[in-house]
Design a protein around this motif. Structure first.
Motif, PDB file in Angstrom:
ATOM      1  N   MET A  24      -4.250   3.532   5.261  1.00  0.00           N
ATOM      2  CA  MET A  24      -5.404   4.437   5.119  1.00  0.00           C
ATOM      3  C   MET A  24      -5.043   5.877   5.483  1.00  0.00           C
ATOM      4  SD  MET A  24      -7.709   2.089   4.249  1.00  0.00           S
ATOM      5  CE  MET A  24      -9.355   2.725   4.535  1.00  0.00           C
ATOM      6  N   GLU A  25      -3.886   6.341   4.998  1.00  0.00           N
ATOM      7  CA  GLU A  25      -3.429   7.693   5.310  1.00  0.00           C
ATOM      8  C   GLU A  25      -3.574   8.608   4.088  1.00  0.00           C
ATOM      9  OE1 GLU A  25      -2.463   9.168   8.071  1.00  0.00           O
ATOM     10  OE2 GLU A  25      -2.683   7.438   9.384  1.00  0.00           O
ATOM     11  N   LYS A  26      -2.927   9.774   4.148  1.00  0.00           N
ATOM     12  CA  LYS A  26      -3.090  10.790   3.112  1.00  0.00           C
ATOM     13  C   LYS A  26      -2.794  10.289   1.700  1.00  0.00           C
ATOM     14  CE  LYS A  26      -2.447  14.852   6.046  1.00  0.00           C
ATOM     15  NZ  LYS A  26      -1.604  16.049   6.346  1.00  0.00           N
ATOM     16  N   TYR A  80       0.838  -1.190   0.000  1.00  0.00           N
ATOM     17  CA  TYR A  80       0.000   0.000   0.000  1.00  0.00           C
ATOM     18  C   TYR A  80       0.882   1.252   0.000  1.00  0.00           C
ATOM     19  CZ  TYR A  80      -3.386  -3.420   1.723  1.00  0.00           C
ATOM     20  OH  TYR A  80      -4.188  -4.531   1.867  1.00  0.00           O
ATOM     21  N   ALA A  81       0.502   2.231  -0.804  1.00  0.00           N
ATOM     22  CA  ALA A  81       1.250   3.487  -0.826  1.00  0.00           C
ATOM     23  C   ALA A  81       1.268   4.131   0.551  1.00  0.00           C
ATOM     24  CB  ALA A  81       0.635   4.440  -1.852  1.00  0.00           C
ATOM     25  N   SER A  82       0.145   4.113   1.256  1.00  0.00           N
ATOM     26  CA  SER A  82       0.086   4.737   2.580  1.00  0.00           C
ATOM     27  C   SER A  82       1.117   4.136   3.521  1.00  0.00           C
ATOM     28  CB  SER A  82      -1.315   4.578   3.185  1.00  0.00           C
ATOM     29  OG  SER A  82      -2.262   5.363   2.500  1.00  0.00           O
ATOM     30  N   PHE A  83       1.258   2.826   3.505  1.00  0.00           N
ATOM     31  CA  PHE A  83       2.196   2.170   4.415  1.00  0.00           C
ATOM     32  C   PHE A  83       3.632   2.596   4.119  1.00  0.00           C
ATOM     33  CE2 PHE A  83       5.145  -1.358   5.220  1.00  0.00           C
ATOM     34  CZ  PHE A  83       5.048  -1.403   6.603  1.00  0.00           C
ATOM     35  N   TYR A  84       4.016   2.586   2.851  1.00  0.00           N
ATOM     36  CA  TYR A  84       5.410   2.907   2.511  1.00  0.00           C
ATOM     37  C   TYR A  84       5.712   4.393   2.644  1.00  0.00           C
ATOM     38  CZ  TYR A  84       6.542  -1.813   1.216  1.00  0.00           C
ATOM     39  OH  TYR A  84       6.795  -3.163   1.285  1.00  0.00           O
ATOM     40  N   GLU A  85       4.723   5.226   2.496  1.00  0.00           N
ATOM     41  CA  GLU A  85       4.982   6.663   2.572  1.00  0.00           C
ATOM     42  C   GLU A  85       4.791   7.237   3.976  1.00  0.00           C
ATOM     43  OE1 GLU A  85       3.771   9.263  -0.556  1.00  0.00           O
ATOM     44  OE2 GLU A  85       3.296   7.595  -1.888  1.00  0.00           O
ATOM     45  N   THR A  86       3.982   6.578   4.821  1.00  0.00           N
ATOM     46  CA  THR A  86       3.726   7.123   6.154  1.00  0.00           C
ATOM     47  C   THR A  86       3.985   6.142   7.275  1.00  0.00           C
ATOM     48  OG1 THR A  86       1.377   6.472   6.347  1.00  0.00           O
ATOM     49  CG2 THR A  86       1.869   8.499   5.121  1.00  0.00           C
ATOM     50  N   GLY A  87       4.071   4.849   6.973  1.00  0.00           N
ATOM     51  CA  GLY A  87       4.208   3.842   8.017  1.00  0.00           C
ATOM     52  C   GLY A  87       2.880   3.341   8.542  1.00  0.00           C
ATOM     53  N   PHE A  88       1.775   3.856   8.027  1.00  0.00           N
ATOM     54  CA  PHE A  88       0.436   3.468   8.473  1.00  0.00           C
ATOM     55  C   PHE A  88      -0.452   3.236   7.262  1.00  0.00           C
ATOM     56  CE2 PHE A  88       2.304   6.155  11.737  1.00  0.00           C
ATOM     57  CZ  PHE A  88       2.146   5.371  12.887  1.00  0.00           C
ATOM     58  N   VAL A 129      -4.761   9.430  -3.953  1.00  0.00           N
ATOM     59  CA  VAL A 129      -5.097   8.499  -5.032  1.00  0.00           C
ATOM     60  C   VAL A 129      -6.572   8.622  -5.390  1.00  0.00           C
ATOM     61  CG1 VAL A 129      -5.307   6.075  -5.679  1.00  0.00           C
ATOM     62  CG2 VAL A 129      -3.268   6.849  -4.496  1.00  0.00           C
ATOM     63  N   ARG A 130      -7.418   8.641  -4.380  1.00  0.00           N
ATOM     64  CA  ARG A 130      -8.859   8.728  -4.648  1.00  0.00           C
ATOM     65  C   ARG A 130      -9.212  10.003  -5.391  1.00  0.00           C
ATOM     66  NH1 ARG A 130     -10.967   6.346   1.213  1.00  0.00           N
ATOM     67  NH2 ARG A 130     -10.938   4.144   0.589  1.00  0.00           N
ATOM     68  N   ASP A 131      -8.613  11.107  -4.984  1.00  0.00           N
ATOM     69  CA  ASP A 131      -8.882  12.372  -5.659  1.00  0.00           C
ATOM     70  C   ASP A 131      -8.448  12.315  -7.121  1.00  0.00           C
ATOM     71  OD1 ASP A 131      -9.925  13.477  -3.362  1.00  0.00           O
ATOM     72  OD2 ASP A 131      -8.103  14.588  -2.835  1.00  0.00           O
ATOM     73  N   ASP A 132      -7.262  11.771  -7.374  1.00  0.00           N
ATOM     74  CA  ASP A 132      -6.756  11.726  -8.746  1.00  0.00           C
ATOM     75  C   ASP A 132      -7.549  10.744  -9.604  1.00  0.00           C
ATOM     76  OD1 ASP A 132      -4.936  13.622  -8.074  1.00  0.00           O
ATOM     77  OD2 ASP A 132      -3.166  12.331  -8.193  1.00  0.00           O
ATOM     78  N   ASP A 190      -5.064   2.595  -2.847  1.00  0.00           N
ATOM     79  CA  ASP A 190      -3.609   2.725  -2.864  1.00  0.00           C
ATOM     80  C   ASP A 190      -2.906   1.380  -2.788  1.00  0.00           C
ATOM     81  OD1 ASP A 190      -4.212   2.231  -0.174  1.00  0.00           O
ATOM     82  OD2 ASP A 190      -2.623   3.552   0.580  1.00  0.00           O
ATOM     83  N   HIS A 191      -3.650   0.277  -2.902  1.00  0.00           N
ATOM     84  CA  HIS A 191      -3.043  -1.055  -3.027  1.00  0.00           C
ATOM     85  C   HIS A 191      -2.307  -1.115  -4.358  1.00  0.00           C
ATOM     86  CE1 HIS A 191      -2.716  -5.416  -3.557  1.00  0.00           C
ATOM     87  NE2 HIS A 191      -3.037  -5.569  -2.279  1.00  0.00           N
TER      88      HIS A 191
END
Length: 210
Positions: free
Chosen positions: A110-112, A100-108, A117-120, A137-138
């Motif tokens: 379902m984050e920003k 998941y993008a959230s995990f690699y970019e924030t460590g958590f 991704v949803r907006d784009d 973001d999977h």
């Protein structure tokens, strides 16, 4: 298994290189979205080799990784691969690989990055397929989104490049490394090798187009 859908008119014919790109994104989306079927493994095992320009290191690496993936598919036991998929991505507790993008970019989770991704996707006319349980973001969903953008024919490089750079390029190398390094990865080590090689080619090609 499609993870995103789009309401589009009949797409124009694709250039061969774009058809190949869309096909590879589709392969990765299918391998990552769900345990692969015997039919998918058989199709990979029978796939033609890639021709690569030896003067382009990324292309040669992609051809070698594709050959390795197809060979692994031909040697794989379907049930064992499906068990491996579940162990790597759905294991008890925290799975070895969290793509998941959230995990690699924030460590958590379902984050920003998920909100971005949803907006784009909404701006591009794409949406998560009904019944898909994974967030957008999977990695499978992001690969399927890139496949849709390429296959549409109307979303050219000017739209593909920012989507790739914004939602994939910053973290995909680490995810592929984790897939390859997972203790239980066997077939998916070859998937990780191919994904890493493919995304390296994408990064090079899209950077030349900007």
């Amino acid at each position: 298994m499609s993870t995103v859908t789009a309401a589009l008119a009949e797409p124009p014919a694709l250039l061969p290189e774009d058809a190949d790109r869309a096909g590879f994104y589709g392969v990765l989306a299918n391998l990552l979205a769900a345990p692969p079927s015997d039919a998918l493994l058989a199709a990979l095992a029978a796939a033609a080799p890639l021709e690569a320009d030896p003067a382009v290191p990324e292309g040669a690496a992609l051809a070698a990784a594709w050959a390795q993936l197809c060979a692994a598919a031909g040697q794989a036991d379907g049930e064992a691969v499906r068990t491996e998929w579940n162990t790597l991505f759905c294991g008890t507790g925290r799975p070895p690989v969290l793509p998941y993008a959230s995990f690699y970019e924030t460590g958590f989770l379902m984050e920003k990055p998920l909100a971005r991704v949803r907006d784009d996707l909404a701006a591009l006319g794409l949406a998560r397929e009904t019944g898909c349980g994974e967030p957008e973001d999977h990695l499978a969903a992001l690969c399927d989104a890139m496949r849709a953008l390429i296959s549409d024919g109307r979303h050219g490089i000017a739209m593909q490049t920012p989507f790739f750079q914004r939602h994939l390029q910053r973290w995909i190398g680490r995810c592929c490394a984790d897939m390859k390094a997972a203790a239980d990865a066997r077939f998916y080590r070859a998937v990780g090798d191919f994904a890493a090689a493919f995304f390296a080619v994408e990064a090079r090609a899209l950077s030349f187009e900007t």
